[in-house]
Design a protein around this motif. Sequence first.
Motif, PDB file in Angstrom:
ATOM      1  N   ILE A  42       0.718  -0.995  -0.049  1.00 42.17           N
ATOM      2  CA  ILE A  42      -0.001   0.017  -0.038  1.00 42.17           C
ATOM      3  C   ILE A  42       0.887   1.274   0.092  1.00 42.17           C
ATOM      4  O   ILE A  42       1.659   1.490   0.930  1.00 42.17           O
ATOM      5  N   GLU A  43       0.642   1.957  -1.152  1.00 40.15           N
ATOM      6  CA  GLU A  43       1.437   3.298  -1.063  1.00 40.15           C
ATOM      7  C   GLU A  43       0.503   4.331  -0.527  1.00 40.15           C
ATOM      8  O   GLU A  43      -0.593   4.468  -0.909  1.00 40.15           O
ATOM      9  N   ARG A  44       1.072   5.229   0.245  1.00 39.98           N
ATOM     10  CA  ARG A  44       0.500   6.343   0.876  1.00 39.98           C
ATOM     11  C   ARG A  44       1.415   7.523   0.834  1.00 39.98           C
ATOM     12  O   ARG A  44       2.607   7.358   0.855  1.00 39.98           O
ATOM     13  N   PRO A  45       0.718   8.692   0.608  1.00 42.36           N
ATOM     14  CA  PRO A  45       1.624  10.034   0.476  1.00 42.36           C
ATOM     15  C   PRO A  45       2.002  10.262   1.691  1.00 42.36           C
ATOM     16  O   PRO A  45       1.541  10.315   2.886  1.00 42.36           O
ATOM     17  N   CYS A  46       3.470  10.680   1.442  1.00 42.44           N
ATOM     18  CA  CYS A  46       4.154  11.172   2.681  1.00 42.44           C
ATOM     19  C   CYS A  46       3.815  12.586   3.229  1.00 42.44           C
ATOM     20  O   CYS A  46       4.142  12.762   4.165  1.00 42.44           O
ATOM     21  N   GLN A  47       2.954  13.291   2.507  1.00 43.64           N
ATOM     22  CA  GLN A  47       2.528  14.780   2.903  1.00 43.64           C
ATOM     23  C   GLN A  47       1.038  14.699   2.807  1.00 43.64           C
ATOM     24  O   GLN A  47       0.417  13.788   2.107  1.00 43.64           O
TER      25      GLN A  47
END
Length: 310
Positions: A280-285
């Motif tokens: 699962i890729e999630r935004p770091c910001q």
Amino acid sequence: MSKLMYQAFGLTISSDILFPELCSVSVPVREPDVSIEFGNLQTVWADHAAPNAHFVADAHYVLFKIASTALFRIQDGEKIVISPFKGADEGAIRLFILGSCLGVILLQRKLFPLHGSAVAIHGKAYAFIGESGAGKSTLASELIKMGYPLLSDDVTALTFSEQSLPVVIPSYPQQKLWKETLHALGEESTQYVPLYDRQTKFSVPVRDCFESHSIELAGIFELRKTEQGAVRMLLPNKIDQFQLLIKHTFRNFFIPDMGLIQWHFEMVAQIVKCFDLYSIERPCQGAFSAHLIAMQILDQIKHTQKLTVI
């Protein structure tokens, strides 16, 4: 001084140190599996460690040094010896015992340690792995708020059933959460105890939402921070799934010197055969994404369970 008795990862532990994080055992039903005690390791370190080394390991013991805190020796899956440095913070000592030291105990006992958290969902265990700061504990905390009990935080221990299926062994009813995460979850950090002096990460008890029985592991989700602006769930190929489990084995850098490379390979191969591992890729910001990720995981679990029934 009488020993304090605790339980974690299915092990009975006797200790010279008070651990408010652990479940206490009033009357042990057997000899303890693991003992935690103080000792002098200065000479041992000087005799065995190379200059500038951080650890020494073989098939029977791991000896490591944490500057300004302590020397730690973990022996044959049965004993942890701590040699504190002058002025060491007791909270920091406990943190390394509950993390790296117990992680080595698991490896020495050939219980597979994932670097991740696990919760129970509809009678099965699901683990969330990833680098430090990826959001494993945050995601588990979001699912706890939704009524799914915690099995383990940060280190998830696996054994295998008679049917060769992976099973999660519960750790202890505590999470470690950053101040920012607590605020995003609607909690005030002032009601919790910092892990140790000047830390902005807190010990968060979850005794009211903790699953104390071992449960079959039915899925693993890797969390990964990216520069992308959206949450995405991906299905890596089996070779990449294998590599992710190698990468996210807790304290895997000890494994070669411990003589566990072949064992490690076989355990990872066995897990990968049981189910798919999703990334699962999630935004770091940007906005807090734990709830969105939790909902995507619950949808994926529901879909997978339907396919299994069919």
